[in-house]
Design an enzyme around this catalytic site. Sequence first.
Site, PDB file in Angstrom:
ATOM      1  N   LEU A 534       0.630  -1.362  -0.455  1.00 48.96           N
ATOM      2  CA  LEU A 534       0.016   0.028   0.000  1.00 48.96           C
ATOM      3  C   LEU A 534       0.505   1.360  -0.027  1.00 48.96           C
ATOM      4  O   LEU A 534       0.406   2.476  -0.243  1.00 48.96           O
ATOM      5  CB  LEU A 534      -0.684   0.134   1.282  1.00 48.96           C
ATOM      6  N   GLY A 535       2.155   0.690   0.809  1.00 49.15           N
ATOM      7  CA  GLY A 535       2.778   2.217   0.991  1.00 49.15           C
ATOM      8  C   GLY A 535       3.794   2.252   1.433  1.00 49.15           C
ATOM      9  O   GLY A 535       4.426   1.298   2.040  1.00 49.15           O
ATOM     10  N   GLY A 538       7.083   5.892   7.265  1.00 48.19           N
ATOM     11  CA  GLY A 538       8.469   6.500   7.940  1.00 48.19           C
ATOM     12  C   GLY A 538       8.858   4.864   8.894  1.00 48.19           C
ATOM     13  O   GLY A 538      10.212   4.912   8.881  1.00 48.19           O
ATOM     14  N   PHE A 539       8.303   3.751   9.417  1.00 46.63           N
ATOM     15  CA  PHE A 539       8.630   3.261   9.967  1.00 46.63           C
ATOM     16  C   PHE A 539       9.226   1.723   8.959  1.00 46.63           C
ATOM     17  O   PHE A 539       9.057   0.188   9.319  1.00 46.63           O
ATOM     18  CB  PHE A 539       8.091   2.607  11.257  1.00 46.63           C
ATOM     19  N   GLY A 540       8.570   1.789   8.149  1.00 50.16           N
ATOM     20  CA  GLY A 540       8.226   0.559   7.012  1.00 50.16           C
ATOM     21  C   GLY A 540       7.374   0.807   6.275  1.00 50.16           C
ATOM     22  O   GLY A 540       6.232   1.343   6.012  1.00 50.16           O
ATOM     23  N   PRO A 541       7.436  -0.943   5.248  1.00 49.83           N
ATOM     24  CA  PRO A 541       6.047  -1.123   4.082  1.00 49.83           C
ATOM     25  C   PRO A 541       4.628  -1.239   4.979  1.00 49.83           C
ATOM     26  O   PRO A 541       5.353  -1.792   5.947  1.00 49.83           O
ATOM     27  CB  PRO A 541       7.156  -1.277   3.547  1.00 49.83           C
ATOM     28  N   VAL A 542       4.148  -0.904   4.102  1.00 52.61           N
ATOM     29  CA  VAL A 542       2.671  -1.518   4.843  1.00 52.61           C
ATOM     30  C   VAL A 542       1.842  -1.979   3.188  1.00 52.61           C
ATOM     31  O   VAL A 542       2.179  -1.966   2.756  1.00 52.61           O
ATOM     32  CB  VAL A 542       1.768  -0.025   4.748  1.00 52.61           C
ATOM     33  N   LYS A 556       2.305  -3.865   8.701  1.00 47.42           N
ATOM     34  CA  LYS A 556       2.845  -2.439   9.017  1.00 47.42           C
ATOM     35  C   LYS A 556       4.147  -3.631   9.051  1.00 47.42           C
ATOM     36  O   LYS A 556       4.271  -4.486  10.708  1.00 47.42           O
ATOM     37  CB  LYS A 556       2.895  -1.794   9.561  1.00 47.42           C
ATOM     38  N   ASP A 653       4.222  12.710  14.251  1.00 47.28           N
ATOM     39  CA  ASP A 653       4.809  12.621  13.022  1.00 47.28           C
ATOM     40  C   ASP A 653       2.949  12.524  11.950  1.00 47.28           C
ATOM     41  O   ASP A 653       2.734  12.083  10.937  1.00 47.28           O
ATOM     42  CB  ASP A 653       5.063  10.961  12.202  1.00 47.28           C
TER      43      ASP A 653
END
Length: 847
Positions: A534-535, A538-542, A556, A653
């Site tokens: 999905l995208g 800041g903490f990693g891919p989703v 996540k 954030d």
Amino acid sequence: MTEKIEGEKSMGSLFFLVTCSVFLCFCSIYTESIAVNSITRSQPLSDGQTLVSGQERFVLGFFSAGVSRNRYVGIWYTDIPVQTVVWVANRDKPLIDSSGVLRIDVRGNLVLVNQKNYIFWSSNLSRAAENPVVELLESGNLVLQDQRGGVAGDFLWQSFDYPSDTLLPGMKLGWNLKTGLDRRLTSWKSPDDPSSGELSYGIELHGYPEAVMWKGTEEHYRSGPWNGLRYSGAPELAPNMVFSFSFTANADEVYYIYQLNQQGSILSRLVLNQSSNNGGELQRFTWNGKSNSWQLFLSVPRDYCDTYGLCGAYSNCDTNQSPPCRCLGGFKPKSLGNWNSMDWSGGCVQKTALSCKGHEGFLMFSGLKLPDTKRTWVNRSMDLNECEMMCLKNCSCNAYARADVRGGGSGCVLWFGDLIDIRQFPISSSSSGQDLFIRVDASELAVAQGDSKRKGKVIVAVTIALVSGILLLGCSGWYLWKWKINMTSPEGKEVDNEEQDIVEKSQMDDLELPCFNLATIAIATNNFSDSNKLGEGGFGPVYKGELCGGQEIAVKRLSKNSLQGIDEFKNEVILISKLQHRNLVKVLGCCIEGAETMLIYEYMENKSLDHYIFDEKRSTLLDWEKRFNIVFGIARGLLYLHQDSRLRIIHRDLKASNILLDCNMEPKISDFGMARIFGGDQIEAETDKVVGTYGYMSPEYAIEGLFSVKSDVFSFGVLVLEMVSGKKNRGFSKPEHQLNLLGHAWKLWNEGKALELIVPSVRDSCVATEVLRCIHVGLLCVQQQMENRPTMSSVVFMLGSENAVLPQPQQPGFFSEKYSTKASSSSSSMQHSSSTNCVTVTLLSGR
Ligand SMILES: *[C@@H]1O[C@H](CO)[C@@H](O)[C@H](O)[C@H]1NC(C)=O
Ligand SMILES: *[C@@H]1O[C@H](CO)[C@@H](O)[C@H](O)[C@H]1NC(C)=O
């Protein structure tokens, strides 16, 4: 020739101007400089004049607070550029003009009157003075002495006996028992209003006295009792190089006092501040001459464990545990249901009820802040054995401790009634926390003794009991469902995983959080395929996923730089999964296997806010009503994180791509709690990598790494202005100026053209008053000075009330485009560009 004459003319007018301004300067210096050293019958003090102390450290005079025009008589530091008022005479009865005079009346009282002789404040002497003289001492104490017949130092009245919100060195906080005088601090209502606020702080006269902060009529924070060295609840305030503290409790007086060890070189004040973070704090400041500012030395309450009675009776609050509340050994939750849903206020009860027939003893707990001392009894000469006997003899005695920890400890305190507001300090550091001996039934003593030998077994037994209990309580649905998935799953290996999973779960004593196993998630996300992605956050891919049951999830996959251990991580997730609000995305569970750490969320089909507001086509899908509703929803969700949830989460954030929309276009904040999971320090250190997005970051966060609820408020303000304008703050540009979106909005606002900000696609559907209010609130939120920014509770209030009169916004932080693009480089360029900012400010306000 004509030219020359003109030249002379202008020279003449210049000369005239100069003379005038010199004269004006002189005038203002002249009024300022009427400073006297005393007030006597023949020498009153009127508005504009000042009374200075001997070495001129303090000055007394008339002042106005913040934006208010009311006049008050107060004392402040002479040399400190930001007027820091430490005492106010007529705080609850302001003068409305500058006709006030401070003078001495016929009885010898110091009174504040206006021109009609109406009294605004009086020193209310108990006996008349013949020849009264009022002086301001170098300590900041305003004193009234009788020069005839009086002994030097024998004050008929002193301001130190009537504190406002500030305790200065040498000032007593507490009681004169002979006269009944209770010296306590009361906060200002706001920086613009010195009248008595809702916070007060003073010494409570229990058997074993302690200081308590009240919020209205509710106890907000306890210092814990004085143990000879320090307050039991504030180990860091033991005597140190800078301060010495003392506490006096005798038949005449009970008070706390602090002094500076090197008098003269350091300035310090203790202030009860209602306008600080988290709804009020007691702050200790020292003056830093180098940076020319007040430096916060310490403030209380420090964390949620300092919240009075958070964990209820017989329960211990520990910030290193999550959930933070634990029943003390020998005790169990009064209501297991409430306890497990994080309502700890009911507290704990004895596992085995006390019979008081001699089958009892005491369990020792170490490193504690001693419980509320409302119902205590103290004897300063008994030793610990006598203390134990004394407690055992009286059936209503629930605990005892040493009254004084100095020199190995002495004295005896007994507690009657419930033990409330206990917290745990790290036992390792020698000076922190105290021993408390709590009465339990003999059977619990045996359990505890066995405990140390068979600790492992007991835990297993307890866990098994808990597991079966919770299964019986009907929480097994999830397991059944998951079992079903695994039965139908093609991989046989998974059953092993499942077992491992359950074992792992039983090691945590909270069983409500589903831990998904990796295989389940891999299947759900098509083995983390790119088409499911999905995208990238800041903490990693989703990834998007679909469980066998058909439930859609968002996964996540966390990058592996969490500082926490696995158990801490799980605990953190459990805490966060319990935060529930309609404007927060729901955390369904986590998955930890090998090097993989993942969080599983509910899936939001309408993606995130940035998909809509920054896209020309989709922008039309969000009419004004929807936009306003979204702004409101985000505000409420943020308020919940900041204030209403028990965890006080700062998001750090907040941005359009972190706001997800459900099928009704209701906003849901996502990624909250990430800051907690990743640990505060790490985020600060890796600001530009992990958390924070330029364009949304407040100046103090971007430059100094300082974050607070007010940095979230800043980001919220940016988001509001983006929603109204349909433009990104970052990368915003206009040919006619170099301002970013914030600067542009502020410029339009000052020119009275704020409505021009609105995105064309929304113009037809909008309600002008709502749009203006949104812009107004947005500008208040992005103000440069964080203390000027509203809290989320006032934001929600301002958005919701049509008639509220809002303050005028001041200069926003980071409003030049140059500035925000430079923000990612070093801090020296930051300073340079902030001076560019100043120039822009003058230009703007000149219009
Ligand atoms: C109150 O606290 C705020 C925020 O910490 C601070 O900016 C302000 O100066 C404090 N007020 C006083 C009187 O010290
Ligand atoms: C126990 O202590 C309480 C409080 O000091 C006192 O009121 C009560 O009389 C005592 N009871 C006995 C049996 O000594």
